[in-house]
Design a protein around this motif. Structure first.
Motif, PDB file in Angstrom:
ATOM      1  N   SER A  47      -6.336   0.615   6.666  1.00  0.00           N
ATOM      2  CA  SER A  47      -6.537   0.287   5.249  1.00  0.00           C
ATOM      3  C   SER A  47      -5.176   0.216   4.558  1.00  0.00           C
ATOM      4  O   SER A  47      -4.164   0.654   5.123  1.00  0.00           O
ATOM      5  N   ASP A  48      -5.170  -0.295   3.324  1.00  0.00           N
ATOM      6  CA  ASP A  48      -3.901  -0.379   2.588  1.00  0.00           C
ATOM      7  C   ASP A  48      -3.272   1.008   2.427  1.00  0.00           C
ATOM      8  O   ASP A  48      -2.063   1.179   2.586  1.00  0.00           O
ATOM      9  N   GLY A  49      -4.112   2.001   2.106  1.00  0.00           N
ATOM     10  CA  GLY A  49      -3.599   3.361   1.925  1.00  0.00           C
ATOM     11  C   GLY A  49      -3.002   3.904   3.211  1.00  0.00           C
ATOM     12  O   GLY A  49      -1.944   4.559   3.189  1.00  0.00           O
ATOM     13  N   ALA A  53       0.800   5.164   3.985  1.00  0.00           N
ATOM     14  CA  ALA A  53       1.016   6.532   4.488  1.00  0.00           C
ATOM     15  C   ALA A  53       1.816   6.488   5.798  1.00  0.00           C
ATOM     16  O   ALA A  53       2.745   7.283   6.001  1.00  0.00           O
TER      17      ALA A  53
END
Lengths: 252, 112
Positions: A47-49, A53
């Protein structure tokens, strides 16, 4: 700069620099219109997150690697990350990224007394196969150079864009890469090989694109030259190699 | 060099030689991990979307994040564009092959 320290520092810088292009590309793969070309289906698209990270983790690992703190662990984490990127999507593959992954892998897992030798072989294999793969009519005719020279910061003067000159340059480039694959091993020719290698990568950087990728590739390759003058134990981290004779890291 | 170092080096060099050798011997020119930087060009390919019998240019940069030659975009591009573009009936690839500049047009029909 003692031993193989320059390789560790250049690799750490390359990781951080590469993130500036890799993160936007990986984020774009989550956009619905962008095609996906999975390499290993089992590797999930983050995911983008998760991308952000992981990029943060890579920056921390690169900082540790540059500082020489837990450098083997940091290099291992970064090499694993690059392996995951290469397994994720075929659009993310790049030769400089693959090279960076191998440099980090060697730093992480090669026995210390085999580290410098591993880098030497890597340099020869890269230049050797770069020369071998260019032994084809299309390249030797100058067509590939015609399409690529002048795409970098320095334009190719029109007067030089003639087939016989480009064909000659193509043949010369194959000879240069073959020379580098061998000559760096030979003390008699090492100084000339370093000059030729630096000139080759500087020329590529001036005349070709994509500039950033070529900078990472060239910087990594030139940093690996230090392995040809490092003694086997110079694979140790700074603290141990700093006690060794200063001549270990200098070119003959 | 220690025994572990020797074993590592032999294994590492063998693998590093095997991978690009297999790429070199492959019939597919789009092989990654082969150190084939700027080694060849098989042609210049552009793409078009077919809709209601009409064809319009497909801007590759709007659909991909890279157009590397190792990547055969047709394998993934055509199914993806067909799925996203309503009314699309096919994706065409038009390649000007080098060195003779022969034009090869391939139609990749949308499934279903």
């Amino acid at each position: 700069m003692p031993g193989l320290t320059v390789i560790r520092l250049v690799a750490a810088l390359a990781v951080v620099g590469k993130l500036f292009s890799l993160v936007p590309m990986t984020l774009a793969l989550n956009e619905p219109d962008i095609m996906r070309a999975p390499v290993v289906d089992a590797v999930p698209y983050p995911s983008d997150g998760a991308v952000l990270a992981l990029a943060g983790l890579a920056v921390v690992a690169a900082a540790l690697l540059a500082a020489g703190v837990w450098d083997r662990l940091a290099a291992g984490v970064l090499a694993a990350g690059i392996a995951a990127v290469l397994a994720l999507d075929a659009q993310l593959y790049a030769n400089h990224l693959y090279l960076l992954g191998l440099v980090l892998l060697i730093w992480a897992v090669a026995p210390l007394d085999a580290r410098a030798a591993s880098y030497r072989w890597l340099v020869s294999i890269v230049y050797g196969f770069a020369a071998l793969t260019k032994l084809n009519v299309t390249y030797l005719s100058g067509l590939v150079l015609s399409a690529n020279l002048g795409t970098g910061p320095v334009p190719l003067p029109e007067a030089l864009n003639v087939w016989w000159l480009l064909s000659g340059l193509a043949i010369l480039s194959v000879i240069v890469e073959a020379f580098l694959a061998v000559a760096l091993w030979l003390p008699r020719w090492r100084r000339e090989a370093v000059i030729v290698g630096v000139s080759l990568h500087a020329g590529i950087l001036a005349l070709m694109s994509p500039w950033w990728n070529l900078l990472v590739f060239g910087a990594l390759m030139i940093s690996l030259y230090s392995a040809f003058v490092a003694d086997p134990a110079a694979g140790r981290t700074d603290r141990s190699s700093a006690t060794r004779p200063a001549a270990a890291g200098s070119l003959p | 060099m220690s025994t572990a170092g020797r074993w590592w080096l032999v294994g590492f060099v063998a693998v590093m030689l095997a991978i690009p050798t297999s790429a070199l011997l492959s019939e597919d020119e789009r092989v990654a991990f082969g150190w084939q930087m700027y080694s060849s060009m098989d042609g210049i390919t552009s793409y078009e979307i077919e809709r209601n019998g009409e064809r319009e240019t497909l801007e590759l940069s709007e659909w991909t994040v890279s157009s590397r030659r190792e990547l055969d975009a047709r394998e993934h591009l055509a199914p993806h564009v067909c799925e996203r573009e309503s009314g699309a009936t096919a994706v065409w690839s038009i390649t000007e092959r080098l060195p003779d500049l022969e034009t090869v047009k391939e139609r990749h029909p949308c499934q279903g």
